[in-house]
Design a protein around this motif. Structure first.
Motif: not given
Length: 399
Positions: A52, A60, A73, A76, A113
């Protein structure tokens, strides 16, 4: 995204990106978005593991601007609070420090994420761009000259480009072709990474336990899950790696002091030695470096890929401006702009991470005292703490 047939030498690209990891994909998308006639040379393959990345604010924002973030998204987890806990057991220990995103007017510092979801979103966006050609192959040789860079692929295709962007990792063929030397130092530490499920919610809090051999960080993932980066001495890391799932679950729960309740280790572990690597130059001979071809850092402070995305943003902006002025994107004066943009960012981050790591590992009482005092000041003085949070998200000169 179409595949160019072998031995098609009719195309001369503004930019060829070599390497298809997250930094390379982002660079290719950003360059095409900036108006450069771009090709991406990389094998098309699903991301192979469950590691991750903690993407901080500017990263972002870049992915949103490139129309990537909406595609991943949902996978995440927001990072709203970061805790630093001195778990060294030493006589002189630092107080716990908490950084809250709300204190600097942000909903979150960023998001954690899984790389598989991030790469899938980048691939999907790359496939939509008419100005980006995908070459499903690898570089066999890279030969820069005064006018262009000639790249021959493993399948025998010959590609000509005015600028090559090397995103081909630590053992970069691009960097070797540019004749760029690397300053490298092994840290005598290893990192074990894995994901966990836990019985208590993480409440979007990332907790970093500082031990005598390095940090152990529990970073939120979606649901009651977290990713773990456990830095320790190499032999201890190998011992942890060899444990069964139940034993590693118990060890992680003990290291976390049960703040997440009962822990269950998920399948998939990775162990790798830590080092700091930085090239003497970031661009030379029509070749610019991004990602781990340009810098390797230990997983402290979540700076690695975030710096790689800043590499991508900077090279795209500089190339876009150069093309707008009718300049050659691979010309020395254009590459010098990239060098000037990246050197202070990479040097300052590398220095800060190295100092933080050295101070944690030091057996000298004086160093331990200075570290404890510094963290006490961060925790006690609001303006200093807020400055540290803003600098952690993005360097002042970039804001």
């Amino acid at each position: 995204m179409s595949i160019v047939p072998a031995m098609d030498t009719s195309q001369v690209y503004d930019v060829l990106v070599i390497g298809g990891g997250p930094a390379g994909l982002t660079a290719a998308i950003a360059l095409a978005d900036a108006g450069a006639k771009t090709a991406l040379l990389a094998r098309r393959a699903p991301y192979a593991d469950n590691r991750t990345t903690a993407l901080l604010g500017a990263s972002t924002e870049l992915l949103e601007r490139l129309d990537v973030w909406r595609r991943c998204s949902d996978s995440a987890a927001a990072l709203q609070t970061m805790r630093l806990v001195d778990d060294t057991g030493r006589l002189i220990r630092a107080p716990e420090v908490r950084f809250s995103s709300g204190e600097i007017g942000r909903e979150q510092f960023g998001f954690n994420i899984d790389n598989r979801s991030l790469v899938a979103a980048l691939e999907a966006r790359a496939g939509e761009l008419p100005g980006l050609m995908r070459l499903d192959d690898e570089a066999a040789s890279i030969n820069p000259d005064e006018a262009a860079v000639a790249v021959q692929t493993r399948q025998g295709q010959l590609i000509s480009t005015r600028l090559a962007v090397g995103a081909d990792g630590r053992n970069s063929l691009s960097r070797d072709a540019a004749g760029i030397d690397v300053v490298s130092r092994e840290l005598g530490q290893s990192a074990l990474t894995f994901n966990i499920a836990h019985s208590r919610p993480h409440r979007n809090i990332s907790t970093e336990f500082h031990t005598e051999h390095g940090p152990c960080v529990f970073v939120p993932l979606s649901g009651n899950r977290s990713s773990v980066v456990w830095v320790s001495a190499p032999k201890e890391a190998e011992r942890l790696m060899a444990l069964g799932d139940d034993e590693l679950s118990a060890a992680a729960e003990a290291q976390s002091h049960s703040i997440l309740g009962r822990i269950t280790v998920e399948p998939g572990r990775h162990l790798f030695p830590l080092a700091i690597e930085r090239p003497r130059q970031f661009a030379r001979h029509r070749i610019a470096l991004v990602g781990e071809a340009a810098h390797v850092l230990p997983p402290i402070g979540a700076q690695g890929l975030n710096m790689g995305l800043r590499d991508a943003a900077d090279i795209a902006e500089i190339v876009g401006q150069a093309l707008g002025r009718g300049e050659d994107p691979g010309a020395p004066h254009v590459l010098s702009r990239y060098q000037a943009a990246r050197r202070p960012d990479v040097a300052s981050r590398t220095w800060a991470i190295d100092i933080a790591n050295r101070s944690l590992l030091s057996d000298f009482v004086g160093v331990q005292t200075m570290r404890a005092a510094s963290l006490h000041l961060l925790g006690a003085i609001g303006p200093l703490r807020r400055l540290a949070m803003r600098e952690g998200l993005a360097p002042t000169w970039r804001r």
